[in-house]
Design an enzyme around this catalytic site. Sequence first.
Site, PDB file in Angstrom:
ATOM      1  N   ASP A  75       1.947   5.415  -4.173  1.00  0.00           N
ATOM      2  CA  ASP A  75       2.357   6.225  -5.309  1.00  0.00           C
ATOM      3  C   ASP A  75       1.969   7.673  -5.037  1.00  0.00           C
ATOM      4  O   ASP A  75       0.841   7.949  -4.641  1.00  0.00           O
ATOM      5  CB  ASP A  75       1.686   5.738  -6.596  1.00  0.00           C
ATOM      6  CG  ASP A  75       2.348   6.343  -7.820  1.00  0.00           C
ATOM      7  OD1 ASP A  75       3.424   5.848  -8.223  1.00  0.00           O
ATOM      8  OD2 ASP A  75       1.808   7.313  -8.373  1.00  0.00           O
ATOM      9  N   THR A  76       2.920   8.567  -5.239  1.00  0.00           N
ATOM     10  CA  THR A  76       2.682   9.995  -5.012  1.00  0.00           C
ATOM     11  C   THR A  76       2.796  10.745  -6.329  1.00  0.00           C
ATOM     12  O   THR A  76       3.747  10.514  -7.090  1.00  0.00           O
ATOM     13  CB  THR A  76       3.699  10.572  -4.003  1.00  0.00           C
ATOM     14  OG1 THR A  76       3.545   9.898  -2.749  1.00  0.00           O
ATOM     15  CG2 THR A  76       3.477  12.062  -3.798  1.00  0.00           C
TER      16      THR A  76
END
Length: 198
Positions: A75-76
């Site tokens: 997840d960014t």
Amino acid sequence: MDLKGKHIILGSNSPRRRELLKGLDIDFEVDTNNNFEERFGQEVPYGQVPRLMAQGKSHGFHRPLKENEILITADTMVILPATEDRPGEILGKPRDREDACRMLRDLSGRKHHVTTAVTLRDASREETFDVTTEVWFKELSNEEISYYVDTYKPFDKAGAYAIQEWIGHIGITRIEGSYFNVVGFPVQRVYEALKRFL
């Protein structure tokens, strides 16, 4: 990279993550069948959110992992740090054109953080790490923002931009940390973590 009989699964639809993982010269499949709901409470410090999301995606995978499988989820998030006159803010994917333009105006002339958390998990082990890169934008004009949003339509990108596109070419003045992390996947750290799982 010798996978020693291990089967790698990437639990992400991101074409950028697929491309970067492919750059490690390993075979993998993409499987995004997942029952995790991506939400979090307001009490969670924003710096911890990417880890919670990466771990949630891993544990939300639709079936138990086999002995020879390694699942990679990530997840960014783009994070505007708090200043004296405004609180910190997570910039997710924009809802529409107006929201994308607002995000880019907020990023204009400021430093922000891009944090990617990655979880690797097999049938018996799990490891989560995160990588943060600092990014500086020049002052962006309204014309530059409108051109980028209308031409590149960055509605699937956290913070409403991609560093490898036009806005990154003309707008980013400096980064400290991993470039590939800003693209969405800190592949050097993934490579090192994978070696520990083999």
